[in-house]
Design a protein around this motif. Structure first.
Motif, PDB file in Angstrom:
ATOM      1  N   GLY A 241       7.493  -5.520  -3.578  1.00  0.00           N
ATOM      2  CA  GLY A 241       7.045  -4.287  -4.225  1.00  0.00           C
ATOM      3  C   GLY A 241       6.208  -4.543  -5.456  1.00  0.00           C
ATOM      4  O   GLY A 241       4.996  -4.296  -5.480  1.00  0.00           O
ATOM      5  N   VAL A 242       6.865  -5.056  -6.515  1.00  0.00           N
ATOM      6  CA  VAL A 242       6.174  -5.266  -7.788  1.00  0.00           C
ATOM      7  C   VAL A 242       5.144  -6.380  -7.680  1.00  0.00           C
ATOM      8  O   VAL A 242       3.998  -6.245  -8.135  1.00  0.00           O
ATOM      9  N   GLY A 243       5.527  -7.504  -7.082  1.00  0.00           N
ATOM     10  CA  GLY A 243       4.642  -8.656  -7.061  1.00  0.00           C
ATOM     11  C   GLY A 243       3.448  -8.510  -6.151  1.00  0.00           C
ATOM     12  O   GLY A 243       2.365  -9.025  -6.462  1.00  0.00           O
ATOM     13  N   LEU A 244       3.597  -7.806  -5.043  1.00  0.00           N
ATOM     14  CA  LEU A 244       2.533  -7.768  -4.031  1.00  0.00           C
ATOM     15  C   LEU A 244       1.913  -6.382  -3.883  1.00  0.00           C
ATOM     16  O   LEU A 244       0.712  -6.198  -4.067  1.00  0.00           O
ATOM     17  N   CYS A 245       2.749  -5.398  -3.578  1.00  0.00           N
ATOM     18  CA  CYS A 245       2.213  -4.096  -3.181  1.00  0.00           C
ATOM     19  C   CYS A 245       1.643  -3.291  -4.342  1.00  0.00           C
ATOM     20  O   CYS A 245       0.629  -2.598  -4.186  1.00  0.00           O
ATOM     21  N   ALA A 246       2.281  -3.334  -5.522  1.00  0.00           N
ATOM     22  CA  ALA A 246       1.859  -2.475  -6.623  1.00  0.00           C
ATOM     23  C   ALA A 246       0.414  -2.737  -7.015  1.00  0.00           C
ATOM     24  O   ALA A 246      -0.383  -1.799  -7.179  1.00  0.00           O
ATOM     25  N   GLY A 247       0.047  -4.015  -7.174  1.00  0.00           N
ATOM     26  CA  GLY A 247      -1.322  -4.325  -7.563  1.00  0.00           C
ATOM     27  C   GLY A 247      -2.339  -3.907  -6.524  1.00  0.00           C
ATOM     28  O   GLY A 247      -3.397  -3.343  -6.854  1.00  0.00           O
ATOM     29  N   LEU A 248      -2.040  -4.140  -5.252  1.00  0.00           N
ATOM     30  CA  LEU A 248      -2.976  -3.786  -4.191  1.00  0.00           C
ATOM     31  C   LEU A 248      -3.103  -2.275  -4.043  1.00  0.00           C
ATOM     32  O   LEU A 248      -4.210  -1.739  -3.886  1.00  0.00           O
ATOM     33  N   LEU A 249      -1.980  -1.567  -4.107  1.00  0.00           N
ATOM     34  CA  LEU A 249      -2.013  -0.109  -3.965  1.00  0.00           C
ATOM     35  C   LEU A 249      -2.717   0.552  -5.140  1.00  0.00           C
ATOM     36  O   LEU A 249      -3.472   1.520  -4.968  1.00  0.00           O
ATOM     37  N   TYR A 250      -2.468   0.040  -6.355  1.00  0.00           N
ATOM     38  CA  TYR A 250      -3.099   0.645  -7.521  1.00  0.00           C
ATOM     39  C   TYR A 250      -4.612   0.431  -7.491  1.00  0.00           C
ATOM     40  O   TYR A 250      -5.385   1.335  -7.824  1.00  0.00           O
ATOM     41  N   ALA A 251      -5.048  -0.755  -7.072  1.00  0.00           N
ATOM     42  CA  ALA A 251      -6.482  -1.000  -6.949  1.00  0.00           C
ATOM     43  C   ALA A 251      -7.107  -0.078  -5.895  1.00  0.00           C
ATOM     44  O   ALA A 251      -8.206   0.452  -6.089  1.00  0.00           O
ATOM     45  N   PHE A 252      -6.392   0.141  -4.797  1.00  0.00           N
ATOM     46  CA  PHE A 252      -6.875   1.054  -3.757  1.00  0.00           C
ATOM     47  C   PHE A 252      -6.978   2.474  -4.307  1.00  0.00           C
ATOM     48  O   PHE A 252      -7.966   3.191  -4.056  1.00  0.00           O
ATOM     49  N   ALA A 253      -5.964   2.908  -5.076  1.00  0.00           N
ATOM     50  CA  ALA A 253      -5.973   4.262  -5.635  1.00  0.00           C
ATOM     51  C   ALA A 253      -7.131   4.441  -6.605  1.00  0.00           C
ATOM     52  O   ALA A 253      -7.783   5.497  -6.627  1.00  0.00           O
ATOM     53  N   ILE A 254      -7.414   3.429  -7.415  1.00  0.00           N
ATOM     54  CA  ILE A 254      -8.519   3.532  -8.365  1.00  0.00           C
ATOM     55  C   ILE A 254      -9.848   3.688  -7.629  1.00  0.00           C
ATOM     56  O   ILE A 254     -10.711   4.483  -8.040  1.00  0.00           O
ATOM     57  N   ARG A 255     -10.011   2.966  -6.524  1.00  0.00           N
ATOM     58  CA  ARG A 255     -11.257   3.094  -5.759  1.00  0.00           C
ATOM     59  C   ARG A 255     -11.400   4.485  -5.161  1.00  0.00           C
ATOM     60  O   ARG A 255     -12.509   4.998  -5.026  1.00  0.00           O
ATOM     61  N   ARG A 256     -10.298   5.115  -4.793  1.00  0.00           N
ATOM     62  CA  ARG A 256     -10.369   6.432  -4.161  1.00  0.00           C
ATOM     63  C   ARG A 256     -10.386   7.579  -5.179  1.00  0.00           C
ATOM     64  O   ARG A 256     -11.036   8.602  -4.946  1.00  0.00           O
ATOM     65  N   LEU A 257      -9.694   7.424  -6.290  1.00  0.00           N
ATOM     66  CA  LEU A 257      -9.523   8.531  -7.233  1.00  0.00           C
ATOM     67  C   LEU A 257     -10.226   8.324  -8.571  1.00  0.00           C
ATOM     68  O   LEU A 257     -10.399   9.278  -9.319  1.00  0.00           O
ATOM     69  N   GLY A 258     -10.586   7.086  -8.874  1.00  0.00           N
ATOM     70  CA  GLY A 258     -11.153   6.799 -10.181  1.00  0.00           C
ATOM     71  C   GLY A 258     -10.083   6.320 -11.149  1.00  0.00           C
ATOM     72  O   GLY A 258      -8.901   6.643 -11.001  1.00  0.00           O
ATOM     73  N   ALA A 259     -10.505   5.558 -12.146  1.00  0.00           N
ATOM     74  CA  ALA A 259      -9.558   4.954 -13.082  1.00  0.00           C
ATOM     75  C   ALA A 259      -8.856   5.998 -13.933  1.00  0.00           C
ATOM     76  O   ALA A 259      -7.661   5.890 -14.209  1.00  0.00           O
ATOM     77  N   GLU A 260      -9.592   7.039 -14.382  1.00  0.00           N
ATOM     78  CA  GLU A 260      -8.983   7.998 -15.307  1.00  0.00           C
ATOM     79  C   GLU A 260      -7.886   8.805 -14.623  1.00  0.00           C
ATOM     80  O   GLU A 260      -6.779   8.945 -15.143  1.00  0.00           O
ATOM     81  N   ARG A 261      -8.162   9.350 -13.437  1.00  0.00           N
ATOM     82  CA  ARG A 261      -7.139  10.120 -12.736  1.00  0.00           C
ATOM     83  C   ARG A 261      -5.945   9.249 -12.382  1.00  0.00           C
ATOM     84  O   ARG A 261      -4.795   9.681 -12.484  1.00  0.00           O
ATOM     85  N   SER A 262      -6.201   8.018 -11.978  1.00  0.00           N
ATOM     86  CA  SER A 262      -5.110   7.123 -11.609  1.00  0.00           C
ATOM     87  C   SER A 262      -4.236   6.798 -12.809  1.00  0.00           C
ATOM     88  O   SER A 262      -3.006   6.780 -12.717  1.00  0.00           O
ATOM     89  N   SER A 263      -4.840   6.531 -13.957  1.00  0.00           N
ATOM     90  CA  SER A 263      -4.067   6.171 -15.134  1.00  0.00           C
ATOM     91  C   SER A 263      -3.234   7.340 -15.633  1.00  0.00           C
ATOM     92  O   SER A 263      -2.102   7.165 -16.071  1.00  0.00           O
TER      93      SER A 263
END
Length: 325
Positions: A241-263
């Motif tokens: 979860g923390v080590g693998l998925c969180a970083g990949l999912l958050y990067a995917f979300a930023i690409r789809r939603l933008g950094a400001e909305r994601s943060s």
């Protein structure tokens, strides 16, 4: 005359398509849940059969094993990162951070872990940027940082008089962990690696250091005699979860939603921690938690709002809600 091709009556209906924004929101919701699980596991470690070193080995070892082929292909780009930048990332989110977060969580509560570590990062990032010659925060950013400080005070005030040394010490260690994470956040902005490469830059040296500390007896381990359920829980939450998925999912979300909305959405993780800690860890939110956590969350939201450009002043970089460990 053209004929219109119709779908046979017995043919299955086409599956509804999910929009990119919806996929981004799903990825972000999963990321927030993983961030909350990190805070909950930091508190749960004190009552499990695992030692902090064991949890760290799972946290950094699982991503290395799962991503080994991809990391090998990126070995040259990872090795090309400047030593100073690599040190920020490895120290800021590696073994020092992990042990500080786990120890601080053992002395306080999940609400403290979930609020103090991500909540104080914008303050520390702003301090680092000002030390590097950037302008001071202004407008809504300054107001957000003030709210964060007020929320932290609301969390700890009831332990000052009378003095609760354990909780205050734990809060201090969590603030140290937050400062380290701010260092990691600044380091991430200095590298051009993709999410997989960033995970490798963090996890490979961290796992090597942790393994050496365990093999030399500096840190005790109980992995051989630990309960299977505890190993499985931390393997899933910390390793996958923390080590693998969180970083990949958050990067995917930023690409789809933008950094400001994601943060901004990501700043809801402290609230999720408090809500989940009640049924899972049987923690009862105190008045200070009910006041401090929403104030910190509101402060993080404001601190991540980018102010309108002022042509008469130097540009100010907005504090960024960090991708949690």
């Amino acid at each position: 005359m053209a004929t219109t091709e119709s779908r046979p009556a017995d043919a299955p209906a086409p599956a509804p398509r999910v929009s990119p924004q919806a996929r981004g929101m799903l990825a972000l919701a999963a990321t927030v849940a993983i961030w909350a699980a990190f805070a909950l596991s930091a508190r749960a470690l004190s009552t499990s059969s695992l030692r902090p070193a064991d949890a760290a080995l799972l946290r950094f070892g699982v991503p290395v094993v799962v991503l080994a082929p991809a990391l090998w292909r990126r070995r040259r780009s990872i090795a090309a990162v400047r030593p100073a930048t690599a040190a920020k990332i490895v120290c800021g989110a590696g073994v020092p951070f992990f042990l500080a977060a786990m120890y601080g969580g053992s002395l306080t509560s999940a609400a403290f872990v979930g609020s103090l570590i991500p909540g104080m990062v914008p303050l520390f990032v702003s301090a680092l940027m000002m030390a590097g010659g950037r302008g001071a925060p202004r407008g809504t950013q300054a107001a957000g940082l003030a709210l964060i400080a007020a929320g932290v005070l609301a969390l700890v005030w009831r332990y000052v008089v009378p003095v609760d040394t354990d909780v205050l010490a734990g809060a201090g260690v969590l603030l140290l962990a937050s400062g380290l994470w701010a260092l990691y956040t600044v380091g991430l902005k200095e590298v051009a690696l993709d999410p997989v490469g960033s995970i490798g830059l963090l996890c490979v040296p961290s796992f090597v250091v942790m393994a050496l500390l365990v093999l030399t007896g500096v840190l005790p381990t109980g992995l051989a005699s630990a309960a299977g359920g505890d190993i499985a829980l931390f393997l899933v939450v910390q390793g996958l979860g923390v080590g693998l998925c969180a970083g990949l999912l958050y990067a995917f979300a930023i690409r789809r939603l933008g950094a400001e909305r994601s943060s901004v959405f990501g700043s809801l993780s402290p609230v999720a921690v408090v809500l989940l800690a009640v049924p899972l860890l049987h923690e009862s939110p105190t008045v200070s938690v009910l006041v401090g956590v929403p104030v910190i969350t509101a402060g993080v939201v404001l601190a991540n709002r980018r102010p309108a450009p002022d042509p008469l002043s130097a540009p100010v970089s907005a504090p960024v809600t960090p991708r949690l460990p």
